[in-house]
Scaffold this active site. Structure first.
Site, PDB file in Angstrom:
ATOM      1  N   HIS A  74       7.291  -4.206  -2.804  1.00 18.92           N
ATOM      2  CA  HIS A  74       6.594  -4.316  -1.522  1.00 18.92           C
ATOM      3  C   HIS A  74       7.242  -5.299  -0.550  1.00 18.92           C
ATOM      4  O   HIS A  74       6.674  -5.541   0.519  1.00 18.92           O
ATOM      5  CB  HIS A  74       5.140  -4.759  -1.738  1.00 18.92           C
ATOM      6  CG  HIS A  74       4.241  -3.685  -2.255  1.00 18.92           C
ATOM      7  ND1 HIS A  74       3.653  -2.743  -1.446  1.00 18.92           N
ATOM      8  CD2 HIS A  74       3.827  -3.403  -3.512  1.00 18.92           C
ATOM      9  CE1 HIS A  74       2.909  -1.931  -2.176  1.00 18.92           C
ATOM     10  NE2 HIS A  74       2.993  -2.309  -3.437  1.00 18.92           N
ATOM     11  N   LYS A 119      -4.056  -9.501  10.431  1.00 25.56           N
ATOM     12  CA  LYS A 119      -3.282  -9.378   9.201  1.00 25.56           C
ATOM     13  C   LYS A 119      -3.006 -10.773   8.667  1.00 25.56           C
ATOM     14  O   LYS A 119      -3.280 -11.776   9.337  1.00 25.56           O
ATOM     15  CB  LYS A 119      -1.973  -8.628   9.428  1.00 25.56           C
ATOM     16  CG  LYS A 119      -1.076  -9.202  10.536  1.00 25.56           C
ATOM     17  CD  LYS A 119       0.137  -8.317  10.745  1.00 25.56           C
ATOM     18  CE  LYS A 119      -0.250  -7.011  11.385  1.00 25.56           C
ATOM     19  NZ  LYS A 119       0.597  -5.889  10.946  1.00 25.56           N
ATOM     20  N   ARG A 120      -2.466 -10.834   7.460  1.00 21.84           N
ATOM     21  CA  ARG A 120      -2.091 -12.120   6.870  1.00 21.84           C
ATOM     22  C   ARG A 120      -1.209 -12.894   7.842  1.00 21.84           C
ATOM     23  O   ARG A 120      -0.321 -12.326   8.479  1.00 21.84           O
ATOM     24  CB  ARG A 120      -1.355 -11.848   5.560  1.00 21.84           C
ATOM     25  CG  ARG A 120      -0.846 -13.051   4.822  1.00 21.84           C
ATOM     26  CD  ARG A 120      -0.427 -12.656   3.408  1.00 21.84           C
ATOM     27  NE  ARG A 120       0.559 -11.572   3.406  1.00 21.84           N
ATOM     28  CZ  ARG A 120       1.880 -11.766   3.330  1.00 21.84           C
ATOM     29  NH1 ARG A 120       2.363 -12.988   3.295  1.00 21.84           N
ATOM     30  NH2 ARG A 120       2.702 -10.732   3.284  1.00 21.84           N
ATOM     31  N   LYS A 130       5.517 -11.867  10.431  1.00 19.30           N
ATOM     32  CA  LYS A 130       4.611 -10.942  11.123  1.00 19.30           C
ATOM     33  C   LYS A 130       4.470 -11.301  12.610  1.00 19.30           C
ATOM     34  O   LYS A 130       3.939 -10.530  13.396  1.00 19.30           O
ATOM     35  CB  LYS A 130       3.251 -10.925  10.430  1.00 19.30           C
ATOM     36  CG  LYS A 130       3.328 -10.320   9.025  1.00 19.30           C
ATOM     37  CD  LYS A 130       1.975 -10.332   8.330  1.00 19.30           C
ATOM     38  CE  LYS A 130       2.055  -9.815   6.906  1.00 19.30           C
ATOM     39  NZ  LYS A 130       2.302  -8.358   6.821  1.00 19.30           N
ATOM     40  N   THR A 140      -0.011  -1.093   6.425  1.00 21.78           N
ATOM     41  CA  THR A 140      -1.010  -0.028   6.419  1.00 21.78           C
ATOM     42  C   THR A 140      -1.999  -0.209   7.556  1.00 21.78           C
ATOM     43  O   THR A 140      -2.670   0.741   7.945  1.00 21.78           O
ATOM     44  CB  THR A 140      -1.766   0.020   5.070  1.00 21.78           C
ATOM     45  OG1 THR A 140      -2.304  -1.262   4.777  1.00 21.78           O
ATOM     46  CG2 THR A 140      -0.847   0.474   3.948  1.00 21.78           C
ATOM     47  N   LYS A 148      -4.099   2.557  10.002  1.00 24.06           N
ATOM     48  CA  LYS A 148      -5.545   2.519  10.240  1.00 24.06           C
ATOM     49  C   LYS A 148      -5.852   2.503  11.737  1.00 24.06           C
ATOM     50  O   LYS A 148      -6.751   3.215  12.207  1.00 24.06           O
ATOM     51  CB  LYS A 148      -6.146   1.289   9.560  1.00 24.06           C
ATOM     52  CG  LYS A 148      -6.068   1.330   8.048  1.00 24.06           C
ATOM     53  CD  LYS A 148      -6.314  -0.047   7.436  1.00 24.06           C
ATOM     54  CE  LYS A 148      -5.947  -0.036   5.952  1.00 24.06           C
ATOM     55  NZ  LYS A 148      -5.692  -1.361   5.401  1.00 24.06           N
TER      56      LYS A 148
END
Length: 809
Positions: free
Chosen positions: A359, A549-550, A555, A657, A661
């Protein structure tokens, strides 16, 4: 809630209502007059559970009778969220349970809201595992999920004066009506000690300490109740929970020390591993659940099929990332030490049984353990790792690998502190290694596993992630689901690729109005929720621009915040322009030891405090950081989002993901060509997504070419001004130097390429403004997103795993 209900059921009461009332009285021990919402929730779950148990047992009997091959999915995280609504929807019982409760004066939606989120995960990895469990049941595939029953999970996030505070997530404090303890499924798990041999050559691991792993099962219901599979989570108990002699001697704490040490294994997810003690606990956790799971799998196989040599024919074990990689050595130990197989035969069985999903390309996430720690804690496994490594390296040398390749392939990292490379162990011990998006899989071949790929060129394959449309469309967005049903029928409920029929309505003005009305209703609901929980007032007619998100530097929440500061400055400087009203929503947790990530959370809150209180911008920009991000919060935010921020540095996000969504719920994506964004663009069309920034190849080339972020910053007046404002304390007057180091890091290093991508990102945001201002164009693009992302269902992903890796379809 219960005070207004009649004292006795009415004559024509629903039998289901009677069943719930019967459960309330005889299982919960409450009279309906005294029942509180949590009592009604428990009574409802226990009533619904009866039907689930019947299907669960039938599913297990069928698999056993047919001698079916089973999938065993090992994951350190399962972010399953609340289960009642999911179970009711998949069983088709939402309406009848809602009516039954209504006849008792109880609102189903209200009691659904008080169900605790199971704190068994943190982010996308755990949520993917939960989606996969639901899809395996929906596709009628016999499967077990294996993990840890965390008492406190990750942590509950509270924001105090803008700072993240970590608190225990006490989701189990009132029990869990979904779970069943299986006392008969208990296994001895050892640590430490020494390995001794006998004259006969038999190897015995004489452990230094041991705990007992106890299975706790939760049913996982598939769509239309087709199958109910098992999520088996392990809890730990000391072999001798109370040392009575020490207790009687007055050493009360010492008498319970063994139980406390055992309970520590299942207390929290991802303990802070910045200390030696934290690293040891993390390795203990991973071995604890891996060992218990492997023992359980082997025991079941021998019980049902007898011959351990047929294990690959009847069991497919999938490692969800590197955390369970020690399972490879554990299965070898069981085969060699308890089933007396030869090394070569055991190794072939092991490779045929395991598959490994990678991942991440981040080196720190490709776990490795200091060799002394690994050998002290798992001495027998250290022997096996050396034996596997010897075989691997001889094979590599025979295939012509040079010294550099041998060094990269080795299970032991010899550079500096010697460490055991768990990703290499998982790769070597698996017949299939898959990435989770097309780009990620290609990068695996070129970077972290380049030399292993050359040695085993047929092992790496791609399985692009997916999401379950039941939870992430039908359940979380009933308004949109109803509109789709009304427009194209029900076929998409069983096959999300049927959503494609919606594309024909994308330019229809009447349908666009209905679609926009659903989105606005979702935004109103979210605005009301955030007003009630945070006190923040949001305009539902503004664009809801969302990044949830985290929190991690790759990110690039920081890029979003810096552009927000630049936009704020532009709005103040040019009030004459026709600015699009925006609401910037952030949410996510930072690892407790991750200083910069926690500082980014503080910056988000400082920026929000300053901007939201400035009357000069006339409400054109609002910022909010929503605390304690979890599945239930995502289910509220995602249907209300207009813009989905998927802005990671290209080449660093494996898949994502959340991007799927958001698109499935009618949000436009702004993102880099990273992870699954590439495939989303290919499916929805380049005109229905907003792409910016460098590609993965361009990022790699810029790093290799000696990237100078200072030049990029000085060439961008907007960026330079925003960084200066943040660094100088404009947003932190109580501590002007708070962000000086964070901003200096962008000038001095900028590994995540914020400065390099800033101007492209800012220009993309102005393109978003332009599209928003043309509402028919915006609505058509978002409708096409919904219509064309059905391919990203986890049903499709699991079908690919089943056919191409597990061999069970």
């Amino acid at each position: 809630m219960a005070s207004s209900v009649p004292a006795v059921p009415v004559a024509d009461a629903d039998p289901l209502a009677d069943a719930i009332l019967e459960t309330l009285v005889h299982r919960i021990g409450k009279d309906r007059r005294a029942a509180r919402p949590h009592d009604w929730l428990a009574a409802t779950i226990l009533t619904v559970r009866n039907d689930i148990i019947e299907k669960w047992m039938a599913s297990t009997r069928e698999a056993h009778t047919m001698g079916a091959k089973r999938v065993y999915y090992l994951s350190l995280e399962f972010l399953i969220g609340r289960l009642l609504r999911d179970a009711l929807a998949n069983l088709g019982q939402t309406g009848e349970i809602g009516r039954a409760l209504a006849s008792l004066g109880v609102d189903l939606a209200e009691i659904e809201e008080i169900e605790a989120d199971a704190a068994l995960g943190n982010g996308g990895l755990g949520r993917l595992a939960a989606c996969f469990m639901e899809s395996m049941a929906s596709l009628d595939l016999p499967a077990y999920g294996y993990g840890i029953r965390y008492v406190n999970g990750m942590f509950r996030q509270r924001i105090d004066d803008g700072f993240q505070v970590e608190l225990p997530e006490n989701w189990l404090q009132h029990g869990n009506p979904w779970e069943f303890e299986r006392r008969e499924s208990a296994y001895f798990v050892g640590f430490g000690g020494e390995v001794v041999g006998s004259e006969s050559g038999h190897i015995h691991w004489k452990v230094g300490e041991a705990v007992e792993a106890i299975a706790v099962d939760t049913p996982m219901v598939g769509w239309r109740g087709k199958r109910v599979n098992t999520l088996r989570l392990w809890t730990a108990r000391a072999i001798d929970p109370l040392q009575l002699d020490r207790f009687n001697a007055g050493d009360f704490a010492g008498a319970l020390a063994g139980q406390l040490r055992a309970e520590t294994l299942t207390r929290v997810l991802y303990p802070n591993d910045s200390t030696a003690a934290g690293q040891e606990l993390r390795l203990r956790q991973e071995y604890f659940f891996s060992s218990a799971s492997i023992q359980d799998i082997v025991r079941r196989h021998v019980q049902y099929f007898g011959d351990i040599r047929t294990l690959p024919d009847k069991a497919a074990i999938q490692l969800n990332d590197t955390h369970p990689a020690v399972s490879v050595a554990e299965l070898m130990r069981v085969l060699l030490d308890f089933h007396d197989l030869g090394f070569d035969e055991a190794w072939e069985i092991t490779k045929k049984t395991f598959g490994y999903t990678n991942h991440t390309l981040l080196p720190e996430a490709l776990e490795s353990w200091p060799l002394p720690l690994f050998e002290r804690l798992l001495p027998r496994h250290m022997q096996l790792v050396y034996a596997i490594n010897a075989r691997l390296l001889r094979e590599a040398r025979a295939a012509g690998s040079d010294d550099a390749a041998i060094k990269a392939i080795s299970l032991i990292d010899e550079g500096g502190e010697r460490r055991v490379r768990m990703a290499n162990l998982a790769f070597a011990g698996s017949h299939s290694i898959n990435g989770v998006a097309a780009l990620h899989t290609q990068l695996m071949k070129q970077t972290v596993f380049a030399d292993l790929h050359k040695l085993y060129p047929d092992r790496i394959n791609n399985k692009t992630n997916g999401i379950t449309p039941r939870r992430w469309l039908q359940q979380c967005n009933p308004g949109l689901t109803g509109l789709i049903r009304e427009t194209i029928g029900d076929a998409f409920c069983d096959d999300t690729t049927k959503l494609d029929a919606l594309a024909a309505h994308a330019d229809d003005s009447a349908f666009q109005q209905k679609f926009a009305a659903v989105k606005r209703a979702n935004k109103v609901a979210l605005a009301q929720y955030l007003k009630g929980t945070m006190g923040v007032r949001l305009d539902p007619d503004a664009m809801f621009d969302v990044q949830i998100k985290r929190i991690h530097e790759y990110k690039r929440q920081l890029l979003n915040l810096i552009e927000t500061v630049a936009l704020y400055d532009q709005i103040r400087s040019h009030p004459e322009r026709d600015w699009v009203p925006r609401v910037k929503l952030f949410a996510g947790k930072a690892a407790s030891s991750y200083h910069n990530a926690k500082l980014i959370i503080k910056l988000a809150n400082d920026v929000a405090r300053r901007i939201n209180a400035d009357p000069a911008i006339g409400g054109l920009l609002k910022v909010a950081f929503v605390p304690n991000y979890n599945v239930s919060l995502a289910e509220k935010i995602i249907p209300a989002a207009d813009l989905s921020e998927q802005i990671s540095t290209a080449g660093m996000e494996a898949s994502g993901t959340g991007n799927m969504k958001f698109a499935m719920n009618g949000a436009l994506t702004i993102g880099t060509l990273d992870g699954a964004n590439v495939e989303i663009r290919d499916h929805v069309g380049a005109e229905n997504i907003v792409i910016f920034g460098m590609t993965a190849d361009e990022v790699a080339a810029k790093r290799a070419g000696g990237y100078n972020p200072r030049e990029a910053i000085e060439a961008s007046p907007e960026l330079a001004q925003a960084l200066a404002n943040i660094a100088s304390g404009v947003f932190s007057p109580d501590d002007p130097d708070r962000y000086k180091g964070l901003m200096a890091g962008l000038y001095d290093g900028d590994w995540f390429m914020l400065a390099a991508d800033f101007d492209s990102y800012a220009a993309a945001q102005r393109e978003v403004d332009r599209r928003w201002s043309s509402r028919p164009e915006w609505n058509a693009a978002t409708i096409r997103n919904v219509a064309r992302v059905g391919w990203f269902s986890s049903d499709r992903t699991i079908g690919e795993y089943a056919r191409e890796i597990w061999g069970i379809m």
